[in-house]
Design a protein around this motif. Structure first.
Motif, PDB file in Angstrom:
ATOM      1  N   LEU A  48       0.827  -1.204   0.000  1.00 40.46           N
ATOM      2  CA  LEU A  48       0.000   0.000   0.000  1.00 40.46           C
ATOM      3  C   LEU A  48       0.867   1.261   0.000  1.00 40.46           C
ATOM      4  O   LEU A  48       0.621   2.191  -0.768  1.00 40.46           O
ATOM      5  CB  LEU A  48      -0.941   0.007   1.205  1.00 40.46           C
ATOM      6  N   THR A  49       1.890   1.288   0.838  1.00 46.45           N
ATOM      7  CA  THR A  49       2.766   2.456   0.910  1.00 46.45           C
ATOM      8  C   THR A  49       3.465   2.698  -0.422  1.00 46.45           C
ATOM      9  O   THR A  49       3.551   3.839  -0.891  1.00 46.45           O
ATOM     10  CB  THR A  49       3.804   2.287   2.037  1.00 46.45           C
ATOM     11  N   LEU A  50       3.953   1.629  -1.053  1.00 47.23           N
ATOM     12  CA  LEU A  50       4.610   1.783  -2.350  1.00 47.23           C
ATOM     13  C   LEU A  50       3.615   2.248  -3.405  1.00 47.23           C
ATOM     14  O   LEU A  50       3.907   3.145  -4.198  1.00 47.23           O
ATOM     15  CB  LEU A  50       5.282   0.482  -2.780  1.00 47.23           C
ATOM     16  N   SER A  51       2.438   1.652  -3.419  1.00 43.09           N
ATOM     17  CA  SER A  51       1.405   2.057  -4.386  1.00 43.09           C
ATOM     18  C   SER A  51       1.096   3.541  -4.252  1.00 43.09           C
ATOM     19  O   SER A  51       1.090   4.283  -5.248  1.00 43.09           O
ATOM     20  CB  SER A  51       0.120   1.254  -4.190  1.00 43.09           C
ATOM     21  N   GLN A  52       0.852   3.982  -3.045  1.00 41.36           N
ATOM     22  CA  GLN A  52       0.502   5.388  -2.825  1.00 41.36           C
ATOM     23  C   GLN A  52       1.693   6.312  -3.086  1.00 41.36           C
ATOM     24  O   GLN A  52       1.544   7.360  -3.704  1.00 41.36           O
ATOM     25  CB  GLN A  52      -0.015   5.579  -1.400  1.00 41.36           C
ATOM     26  N   GLY A  53       2.870   5.916  -2.645  1.00 42.27           N
ATOM     27  CA  GLY A  53       4.059   6.749  -2.811  1.00 42.27           C
ATOM     28  C   GLY A  53       4.464   6.925  -4.255  1.00 42.27           C
ATOM     29  O   GLY A  53       5.011   7.966  -4.633  1.00 42.27           O
ATOM     30  N   GLY A 113       2.267   6.834  -6.691  1.00 41.26           N
ATOM     31  CA  GLY A 113       1.152   7.448  -7.404  1.00 41.26           C
ATOM     32  C   GLY A 113       0.237   6.473  -8.116  1.00 41.26           C
ATOM     33  O   GLY A 113      -0.450   6.839  -9.062  1.00 41.26           O
ATOM     34  N   PHE A 114       0.208   5.231  -7.646  1.00 39.96           N
ATOM     35  CA  PHE A 114      -0.648   4.215  -8.257  1.00 39.96           C
ATOM     36  C   PHE A 114      -1.932   4.039  -7.444  1.00 39.96           C
ATOM     37  O   PHE A 114      -2.034   4.484  -6.313  1.00 39.96           O
ATOM     38  CB  PHE A 114       0.062   2.847  -8.317  1.00 39.96           C
ATOM     39  N   ASN A 115      -2.852   3.291  -8.024  1.00 38.99           N
ATOM     40  CA  ASN A 115      -4.036   2.835  -7.311  1.00 38.99           C
ATOM     41  C   ASN A 115      -3.572   2.039  -6.090  1.00 38.99           C
ATOM     42  O   ASN A 115      -2.575   1.324  -6.158  1.00 38.99           O
ATOM     43  CB  ASN A 115      -4.863   1.952  -8.267  1.00 38.99           C
ATOM     44  N   ASP A 116      -4.296   2.132  -4.989  1.00 41.41           N
ATOM     45  CA  ASP A 116      -3.894   1.475  -3.738  1.00 41.41           C
ATOM     46  C   ASP A 116      -3.598  -0.013  -3.897  1.00 41.41           C
ATOM     47  O   ASP A 116      -2.726  -0.548  -3.220  1.00 41.41           O
ATOM     48  CB  ASP A 116      -4.973   1.650  -2.665  1.00 41.41           C
ATOM     49  N   ALA A 117      -4.282  -0.704  -4.777  1.00 36.25           N
ATOM     50  CA  ALA A 117      -4.125  -2.153  -4.909  1.00 36.25           C
ATOM     51  C   ALA A 117      -3.125  -2.560  -5.987  1.00 36.25           C
ATOM     52  O   ALA A 117      -2.833  -3.747  -6.135  1.00 36.25           O
ATOM     53  CB  ALA A 117      -5.480  -2.785  -5.221  1.00 36.25           C
ATOM     54  N   PHE A 118      -2.566  -1.607  -6.720  1.00 38.95           N
ATOM     55  CA  PHE A 118      -1.763  -1.940  -7.905  1.00 38.95           C
ATOM     56  C   PHE A 118      -0.555  -2.820  -7.589  1.00 38.95           C
ATOM     57  O   PHE A 118      -0.340  -3.844  -8.250  1.00 38.95           O
ATOM     58  CB  PHE A 118      -1.319  -0.672  -8.634  1.00 38.95           C
ATOM     59  N   VAL A 119       0.255  -2.463  -6.631  1.00 37.85           N
ATOM     60  CA  VAL A 119       1.458  -3.239  -6.331  1.00 37.85           C
ATOM     61  C   VAL A 119       1.077  -4.661  -5.913  1.00 37.85           C
ATOM     62  O   VAL A 119       1.705  -5.632  -6.334  1.00 37.85           O
ATOM     63  CB  VAL A 119       2.322  -2.548  -5.250  1.00 37.85           C
ATOM     64  N   GLY A 120       0.042  -4.801  -5.135  1.00 33.82           N
ATOM     65  CA  GLY A 120      -0.418  -6.129  -4.737  1.00 33.82           C
ATOM     66  C   GLY A 120      -0.831  -6.973  -5.927  1.00 33.82           C
ATOM     67  O   GLY A 120      -0.539  -8.169  -5.982  1.00 33.82           O
ATOM     68  N   LEU A 121      -1.480  -6.360  -6.896  1.00 32.16           N
ATOM     69  CA  LEU A 121      -1.887  -7.090  -8.098  1.00 32.16           C
ATOM     70  C   LEU A 121      -0.674  -7.520  -8.913  1.00 32.16           C
ATOM     71  O   LEU A 121      -0.610  -8.643  -9.401  1.00 32.16           O
ATOM     72  CB  LEU A 121      -2.818  -6.227  -8.957  1.00 32.16           C
ATOM     73  N   ARG A 141      -2.177 -10.760 -14.594  1.00 31.97           N
ATOM     74  CA  ARG A 141      -1.520 -10.296 -15.816  1.00 31.97           C
ATOM     75  C   ARG A 141      -0.875  -8.925 -15.652  1.00 31.97           C
ATOM     76  O   ARG A 141      -0.016  -8.550 -16.443  1.00 31.97           O
ATOM     77  CB  ARG A 141      -2.532 -10.249 -16.944  1.00 31.97           C
ATOM     78  N   GLU A 142      -1.270  -8.163 -14.638  1.00 33.85           N
ATOM     79  CA  GLU A 142      -0.708  -6.833 -14.447  1.00 33.85           C
ATOM     80  C   GLU A 142       0.783  -6.942 -14.159  1.00 33.85           C
ATOM     81  O   GLU A 142       1.209  -7.743 -13.345  1.00 33.85           O
ATOM     82  CB  GLU A 142      -1.372  -6.096 -13.273  1.00 33.85           C
ATOM     83  N   LYS A 143       1.566  -6.156 -14.847  1.00 30.53           N
ATOM     84  CA  LYS A 143       3.011  -6.105 -14.633  1.00 30.53           C
ATOM     85  C   LYS A 143       3.460  -4.658 -14.731  1.00 30.53           C
ATOM     86  O   LYS A 143       2.778  -3.808 -15.283  1.00 30.53           O
ATOM     87  CB  LYS A 143       3.759  -6.956 -15.674  1.00 30.53           C
ATOM     88  N   TYR A 144       4.638  -4.380 -14.212  1.00 23.68           N
ATOM     89  CA  TYR A 144       5.185  -3.030 -14.288  1.00 23.68           C
ATOM     90  C   TYR A 144       5.675  -2.739 -15.699  1.00 23.68           C
ATOM     91  O   TYR A 144       6.242  -3.609 -16.352  1.00 23.68           O
ATOM     92  CB  TYR A 144       6.365  -2.870 -13.331  1.00 23.68           C
ATOM     93  N   ASN A 145       5.487  -1.501 -16.150  1.00 23.31           N
ATOM     94  CA  ASN A 145       6.122  -1.054 -17.379  1.00 23.31           C
ATOM     95  C   ASN A 145       7.214  -0.057 -16.984  1.00 23.31           C
ATOM     96  O   ASN A 145       7.433   0.203 -15.800  1.00 23.31           O
ATOM     97  CB  ASN A 145       5.100  -0.466 -18.367  1.00 23.31           C
ATOM     98  N   LEU A 146       7.923   0.507 -17.951  1.00 22.93           N
ATOM     99  CA  LEU A 146       9.030   1.410 -17.626  1.00 22.93           C
ATOM    100  C   LEU A 146       8.560   2.661 -16.896  1.00 22.93           C
ATOM    101  O   LEU A 146       9.275   3.174 -16.029  1.00 22.93           O
ATOM    102  CB  LEU A 146       9.805   1.778 -18.891  1.00 22.93           C
ATOM    103  N   ASN A 147       7.378   3.146 -17.211  1.00 16.09           N
ATOM    104  CA  ASN A 147       6.850   4.311 -16.490  1.00 16.09           C
ATOM    105  C   ASN A 147       6.599   3.978 -15.022  1.00 16.09           C
ATOM    106  O   ASN A 147       6.889   4.788 -14.139  1.00 16.09           O
ATOM    107  CB  ASN A 147       5.571   4.830 -17.148  1.00 16.09           C
ATOM    108  N   HIS A 148       6.067   2.793 -14.768  1.00 15.73           N
ATOM    109  CA  HIS A 148       5.844   2.355 -13.384  1.00 15.73           C
ATOM    110  C   HIS A 148       7.177   2.266 -12.645  1.00 15.73           C
ATOM    111  O   HIS A 148       7.303   2.740 -11.512  1.00 15.73           O
ATOM    112  CB  HIS A 148       5.172   0.977 -13.339  1.00 15.73           C
ATOM    113  N   LEU A 149       8.166   1.623 -13.289  1.00 13.28           N
ATOM    114  CA  LEU A 149       9.465   1.463 -12.655  1.00 13.28           C
ATOM    115  C   LEU A 149      10.121   2.808 -12.369  1.00 13.28           C
ATOM    116  O   LEU A 149      10.770   2.986 -11.339  1.00 13.28           O
ATOM    117  CB  LEU A 149      10.385   0.593 -13.515  1.00 13.28           C
TER     118      LEU A 149
END
Length: 60
Positions: free
Chosen positions: A10-15, A17-25, A32-40
């Motif tokens: 949750l802290t990483l997702s919020q820090g 700038g992602f949706n609260d559940a994104f990192v967990g997904l 199927r959700e994965k990080y892209n270069l913008n996420h990284l």
């Protein structure tokens, strides 16, 4: 790196700038959700590290 630094999903997702559940997904292998270069890049800014820290030195 997130776990080594004791940062919750949750802290990483919020820090970053992602949706609260994104990192967990992304961290669930069955999803199927994965990080892209913008996420990284956003994660690297939050963790104050280089985006290169997330990439292997030798191509897989």
């Amino acid at each position: 790196m997130r776990e080594e630094r004791g940062i919750s999903q949750l802290t990483l997702s919020q820090g970053a700038g992602f949706n609260d559940a994104f990192v967990g997904l992304v961290e669930r292998p069955a999803r199927r959700e994965k990080y892209n270069l913008n996420h990284l890049n956003s994660i690297a800014k939050f963790l104050k590290c280089s985006i290169k820290d997330f990439l292997p030195d030798i191509p897989l």
